[in-house]
Design an enzyme around this catalytic site. Structure first.
Site, PDB file in Angstrom:
ATOM      1  N   ARG A   1      20.694  -1.037  -0.827  1.00 41.62           N
ATOM      2  CA  ARG A   1      21.296   0.244  -0.478  1.00 41.62           C
ATOM      3  C   ARG A   1      21.920   0.824  -1.750  1.00 41.62           C
ATOM      4  NH1 ARG A   1      22.839  -3.545   3.413  1.00 41.62           N
ATOM      5  NH2 ARG A   1      22.027  -3.130   5.511  1.00 41.62           N
TER       6      ARG A   1
ATOM      7  N   LYS B   1      26.742  -4.924   3.779  1.00 40.78           N
ATOM      8  CA  LYS B   1      27.615  -4.408   4.828  1.00 40.78           C
ATOM      9  C   LYS B   1      28.448  -5.532   5.433  1.00 40.78           C
ATOM     10  CE  LYS B   1      25.151  -0.302   6.513  1.00 40.78           C
ATOM     11  NZ  LYS B   1      24.517   0.316   7.698  1.00 40.78           N
TER      12      LYS B   1
ATOM     13  N   HIS C   1      17.456   6.214  -0.594  1.00 43.95           N
ATOM     14  CA  HIS C   1      17.023   5.437   0.565  1.00 43.95           C
ATOM     15  C   HIS C   1      15.503   5.412   0.685  1.00 43.95           C
ATOM     16  CE1 HIS C   1      18.999   3.164   3.688  1.00 43.95           C
ATOM     17  NE2 HIS C   1      18.119   3.584   4.571  1.00 43.95           N
TER      18      HIS C   1
ATOM     19  N   ARG D   1      14.259   2.430  -0.934  1.00 43.23           N
ATOM     20  CA  ARG D   1      14.477   1.247  -0.076  1.00 43.23           C
ATOM     21  C   ARG D   1      13.330   1.139   0.934  1.00 43.23           C
ATOM     22  NH1 ARG D   1      18.537  -2.265   2.043  1.00 43.23           N
ATOM     23  NH2 ARG D   1      18.872  -2.161   4.292  1.00 43.23           N
TER      24      ARG D   1
ATOM     25  N   HIS E   1      19.284  -6.754   6.852  1.00 45.64           N
ATOM     26  CA  HIS E   1      19.343  -6.317   8.245  1.00 45.64           C
ATOM     27  C   HIS E   1      19.855  -7.459   9.117  1.00 45.64           C
ATOM     28  CE1 HIS E   1      16.069  -2.992   7.668  1.00 45.64           C
ATOM     29  NE2 HIS E   1      17.281  -2.583   7.325  1.00 45.64           N
TER      30      HIS E   1
ATOM     31  N   TYR F   1       9.221  -0.768   9.862  1.00 46.07           N
ATOM     32  CA  TYR F   1       8.271  -0.667   8.765  1.00 46.07           C
ATOM     33  C   TYR F   1       6.858  -1.061   9.186  1.00 46.07           C
ATOM     34  CZ  TYR F   1      12.446   0.110   6.090  1.00 46.07           C
ATOM     35  OH  TYR F   1      13.621   0.647   5.639  1.00 46.07           O
TER      36      TYR F   1
END
Length: 324
Positions: free
Chosen positions: A152, A176, A254, A257, A280, A289
């Site tokens: 990110r 995160k 992004h 990414r 994730h 994806y």
């Protein structure tokens, strides 16, 4: 004496932070959502302790009638569901009025995809963008790291320089919720990183000798945070797109990414490995994806298969233009 609803929210958010590592922005969003639900209930002389399933559903209808986006409504229901699950586990309620309520779901929008050739043009533009050699080395390093790792943008610009020491094959990334993960570096990314480190360290040493503090970040700047800002990098990548002949509207940090994940998947990488590298929490997030790849393959067949409608129209157009 009933527990104040404000205490319900604060206790719930504290538990989210402690037990699940919920990020500050997530906690703020949940707090706003729950306060809105609380105010809606208060206007009906109800509160969290006595709200029924019918009232939760009525609140969601109210949100829809107010024009809130589907994603916002889904997040609000998620906050309510988690609050009541917490309340049930903590004994604040003997039931969970939201447990069987189905959410509105999310809009199924596929991420924008860059072709490998477009990424190559962006990387080449980064190598040649910047007034000084140091700027070009930094720009190259930023882009190579981003495409090689799928980080990110916030993770990229705030990388500590300590994570990049020793010609690493793996980079430690703080994601995160304070969760750490290891991502491998490609040879071009390692080369770009080594060149930038040499330049960066020389500049920092000059600053140290002049009595100025040395930065702990890989990409230092004079911003309040002490490192390159997300906004500045956003502007840089738009410049690279324009210089490389790639539509700037398609390109954001992004997007790189997404390109990282999609190109890896197209090359045969395992979905679980991509999930780990992207950071994730749920593989279901990564599965988008596979849909991107399927959509792209369908487009290629539709555009180029000799028996497709598009290919036949092109063929007919060529015959007509030849006068036959």
């Amino acid at each position: 004496m009933p527990t104040p609803t404000s205490h319900w929210i604060s206790t719930f958010l504290e538990a989210q932070a402690a037990e699940q590592g919920a990020a500050t922005n997530t906690q703020l969003a949940y707090g706003r959502d729950l306060k809105d639900f609380d105010h809606w209930l208060a206007r009906r002389d109800r509160d969290f302790s006595d709200a029924t399933r019918a009232e939760v559903e009525a609140y969601l209808v109210h949100c829809s009638d107010s024009g809130l986006a589907r994603s916002t409504r889904a997040r609000r229901l998620s906050a309510i569901k988690q609050l009541y699950r917490f309340a049930f586990e903590e004994g604040l309620r003997s039931d969970n009025p939201a447990i069987q309520i189905a959410g509105p779901g999310q809009d199924k929008r596929l991420p924008k995809v860059l072709a490998v050739e477009e990424v190559d043009r962006l990387l080449e533009a980064a190598r040649n963008s910047g007034r000084a050699p140091e700027d070009r080395q930094r720009n190259t390093c930023l882009m190579e790291l981003l495409y090689a790792t799928g980080m990110r943008v916030s993770e990229l610009v705030s990388l500590p320089v300590s994570a990049a020491r020793g010609d690493p094959r793996l980079l430690l990334v703080l994601g995160k919720g304070g969760k750490e993960r290891m991502v491998p570096l490609s040879p071009p990314a390692r080369e770009a990183l080594a060149e930038w480190l040499t330049s960066r360290d020389a500049r920092e040493e000059t600053a140290r000798l002049a009595g100025r503090p040395v930065s702990r970040f890989l990409f230092p700047s004079r911003s309040a945070a002490g490192h390159l800002t997300r906004h500045r990098f956003y502007l840089l990548i738009k410049e690279f797109a324009a210089a490389g002949g790639v539509d700037p509207a398609k390109v954001t940090p992004h997007t790189l990414r997404h390109a990282f994940a999609t190109h890896l998947l197209a090359g045969g990488a395992d979905l679980r490995a991509i999930q780990t590298m992207l950071g994730h929490a749920d593989v279901a997030t990564t599965e988008i994806y596979t849909h991107v790849l399927e959509h792209r393959l369908a487009e290629l067949v539709h555009d180029h298969h000799p028996l497709s409608d598009t290919a036949l129209r092109r063929s007919s157009g060529n015959i007509s233009s030849d006068g036959q």
